[in-house]
Design a protein around this motif. Structure first.
Motif, PDB file in Angstrom:
ATOM      1  N   SER A  41      -2.522  37.938  45.765  1.00  0.00           N
ATOM      2  CA  SER A  41      -1.134  37.529  46.215  1.00  0.00           C
ATOM      3  C   SER A  41      -0.744  36.429  45.400  1.00  0.00           C
ATOM      4  O   SER A  41       0.611  36.416  45.320  1.00  0.00           O
ATOM      5  CB  SER A  41      -1.204  37.430  47.817  1.00  0.00           C
ATOM      6  N   LEU A  44       0.469  37.104  41.773  1.00  0.00           N
ATOM      7  CA  LEU A  44       1.832  37.968  41.860  1.00  0.00           C
ATOM      8  C   LEU A  44       2.886  36.882  42.242  1.00  0.00           C
ATOM      9  O   LEU A  44       4.042  37.211  41.565  1.00  0.00           O
ATOM     10  CB  LEU A  44       1.446  39.080  42.813  1.00  0.00           C
ATOM     11  N   ALA A  45       2.970  36.212  43.166  1.00  0.00           N
ATOM     12  CA  ALA A  45       3.905  35.238  44.057  1.00  0.00           C
ATOM     13  C   ALA A  45       4.161  34.128  42.700  1.00  0.00           C
ATOM     14  O   ALA A  45       5.316  33.980  42.593  1.00  0.00           O
ATOM     15  CB  ALA A  45       3.342  34.644  45.085  1.00  0.00           C
ATOM     16  N   LYS A  46       3.238  33.869  42.035  1.00  0.00           N
ATOM     17  CA  LYS A  46       3.398  32.945  41.046  1.00  0.00           C
ATOM     18  C   LYS A  46       4.393  33.358  39.848  1.00  0.00           C
ATOM     19  O   LYS A  46       5.166  32.965  39.498  1.00  0.00           O
ATOM     20  CB  LYS A  46       2.258  32.464  40.435  1.00  0.00           C
ATOM     21  N   LEU A  47       3.982  34.553  39.350  1.00  0.00           N
ATOM     22  CA  LEU A  47       4.647  35.352  38.384  1.00  0.00           C
ATOM     23  C   LEU A  47       6.310  35.461  38.829  1.00  0.00           C
ATOM     24  O   LEU A  47       7.210  35.452  38.277  1.00  0.00           O
ATOM     25  CB  LEU A  47       4.095  36.556  37.592  1.00  0.00           C
ATOM     26  N   VAL A  48       6.137  35.879  39.922  1.00  0.00           N
ATOM     27  CA  VAL A  48       7.570  36.229  40.697  1.00  0.00           C
ATOM     28  C   VAL A  48       8.417  35.210  40.633  1.00  0.00           C
ATOM     29  O   VAL A  48       9.628  34.982  40.446  1.00  0.00           O
ATOM     30  CB  VAL A  48       7.566  37.215  41.995  1.00  0.00           C
ATOM     31  N   ALA A  49       7.958  34.150  41.089  1.00  0.00           N
ATOM     32  CA  ALA A  49       8.591  32.802  41.272  1.00  0.00           C
ATOM     33  C   ALA A  49       9.074  32.177  39.991  1.00  0.00           C
ATOM     34  O   ALA A  49      10.100  31.776  40.080  1.00  0.00           O
ATOM     35  CB  ALA A  49       7.712  31.868  41.868  1.00  0.00           C
ATOM     36  N   SER A  51       9.801  33.872  37.218  1.00  0.00           N
ATOM     37  CA  SER A  51      10.739  34.539  36.621  1.00  0.00           C
ATOM     38  C   SER A  51      11.902  34.639  37.501  1.00  0.00           C
ATOM     39  O   SER A  51      12.993  34.609  36.770  1.00  0.00           O
ATOM     40  CB  SER A  51      10.113  36.455  36.774  1.00  0.00           C
ATOM     41  N   TRP A  52      11.849  34.350  38.790  1.00  0.00           N
ATOM     42  CA  TRP A  52      13.200  34.482  39.631  1.00  0.00           C
ATOM     43  C   TRP A  52      13.836  32.976  39.300  1.00  0.00           C
ATOM     44  O   TRP A  52      15.100  32.940  39.197  1.00  0.00           O
ATOM     45  CB  TRP A  52      12.829  34.495  41.140  1.00  0.00           C
ATOM     46  N   ARG A  55      15.869  32.948  35.784  1.00  0.00           N
ATOM     47  CA  ARG A  55      16.903  34.074  35.993  1.00  0.00           C
ATOM     48  C   ARG A  55      18.196  33.273  36.914  1.00  0.00           C
ATOM     49  O   ARG A  55      19.158  33.676  36.562  1.00  0.00           O
ATOM     50  CB  ARG A  55      16.665  35.312  36.407  1.00  0.00           C
ATOM     51  N   LEU A 230       5.796  35.039  30.283  1.00  0.00           N
ATOM     52  CA  LEU A 230       6.681  35.973  31.077  1.00  0.00           C
ATOM     53  C   LEU A 230       7.848  35.408  31.057  1.00  0.00           C
ATOM     54  O   LEU A 230       9.045  36.036  31.001  1.00  0.00           O
ATOM     55  CB  LEU A 230       5.953  35.603  32.320  1.00  0.00           C
ATOM     56  N   ASN A 234      11.528  36.972  29.843  1.00  0.00           N
ATOM     57  CA  ASN A 234      12.949  36.901  30.530  1.00  0.00           C
ATOM     58  C   ASN A 234      13.982  36.605  29.671  1.00  0.00           C
ATOM     59  O   ASN A 234      14.997  37.141  29.660  1.00  0.00           O
ATOM     60  CB  ASN A 234      12.668  36.239  31.665  1.00  0.00           C
TER      61      ASN A 234
END
Length: 289
Positions: A41, A44-49, A51-52, A55, A230, A234
């Motif tokens: 978890s 996954l949260a690290k990669l999403v954070a 990327s977000w 952007r 990553l 982006n």
């Protein structure tokens, strides 16, 4: 390249997450499932954070930027810590296996030395008995001495025979252990060369430090590179999207330039030819001297 960077980043991140989870389980062996779920978890949260945050950097509030940066750095540290634990665990298992073989080899070699000592003593005793017979005695005295030595000689010969068999058995046990040691040393041979490169002649005393140095180098580029790949993906996707949005306007300008060129008159034999297209693309020609 954008998809390649994304694929490489996800692959590297997944590998780092796997190593990290295994390492964290080694550090906290009491809750295997919970550690695995938490590690997955957080990765996954690290990669999403990451990327977000890239952007939405321009519109994100300051406290969200600050916390996301702090959380990403901490999570990268946790992943790196787990990776360090995993690689250290693998090295320790190899070292312990080598140490166990060394202990067993030392025990068997000590037994061989002890058996060899008994064999040498028995052989010296027989030589002493033979020396007594070689003295200048008459035949009757020599026979008496030989008869008195018969029981002792039998015991000594049996001891030599048993000891020789025991030494052969111990050597048979020793050979596979030494072969395993050679194989393990061959596997960790590159690390020995690295230790010699760093510490020179004292490499044997600093072998674990050399291993630790290599592990730290791997950890420093493992998870940070995954996050940067990553972000690079982006950047490529955003750049491609902007180019796709600008492409229709560029095509429109190109059509206007082509229409302007087609309407330019040309002259042949003193006659101007006017080539024109209407809005429906129908071409007409007009001539004038």
């Amino acid at each position: 390249m954008a998809f390649l960077a994304l694929l490489a980043g996800l692959l590297l991140s997944g590998t780092a997450a796997y190593y990290s989870i295994i390492g964290l389980i080694a550090i906290f062996p009491g809750a295997v499932f919970a550690i695995a779920l938490m590690g997955s978890s957080l990765e996954l949260a690290k990669l999403v954070a990451a990327s977000w945050l890239y952007r939405n950097w321009d519109i994100a509030p300051g406290f969200i930027k600050t916390y996301f940066i702090f959380a990403i750095i901490i999570l990268m540290g946790i992943t790196s810590l787990g990776t360090f634990g995993f690689l250290s665990k693998v090295h320790l298992e190899t070292s312990i296996g080598l140490a166990d073989n060394s202990i067993e080899i030392a025990r068997i070699e000590n037994q061989i030395v002890s058996e060899q000592r008994q064999l040498d003593n028995a052989q010296r005793s027989i030589e002493t008995l033979d020396g007594m017979l070689s003295m200048n005695f008459n035949a009757a005295e020599t026979n008496r001495i030989r008869n008195s030595q018969r029981q002792e000689r039998q015991e000594l010969n049996q001891l030599i025979k048993d000891t020789s068999v025991k030494i052969a058995e111990l050597n048979t046990q020793l050979i596979p252990l030494k072969q395993e040691n050679i194989e393990v040393e061959a596997k960790i041979g590159p690390l020995k060369y690295i230790a010699e490169l760093i510490y020179g002649d004292n490499a044997k005393d600093y072998f674990d430090d050399a291993v630790r140095f290599v592990i730290i180098l791997i950890v420093l580029v493992f998870d940070p590179l995954a996050v940067l790949l990553l972000i690079a993906a982006n950047i490529s996707f955003i750049h491609k999207k902007k180019n796709d949005e600008d492409e229709p306007s560029n095509k429109k300008v190109a059509r206007k330039e082509k229409k302007k060129y087609n309407n330019k008159p040309t002259m042949k034999n003193g006659i101007y030819n006017f080539m024109m297209k209407d809005d429906f693309g129908i071409q007409t020609t007009d001539k004038a001297e």
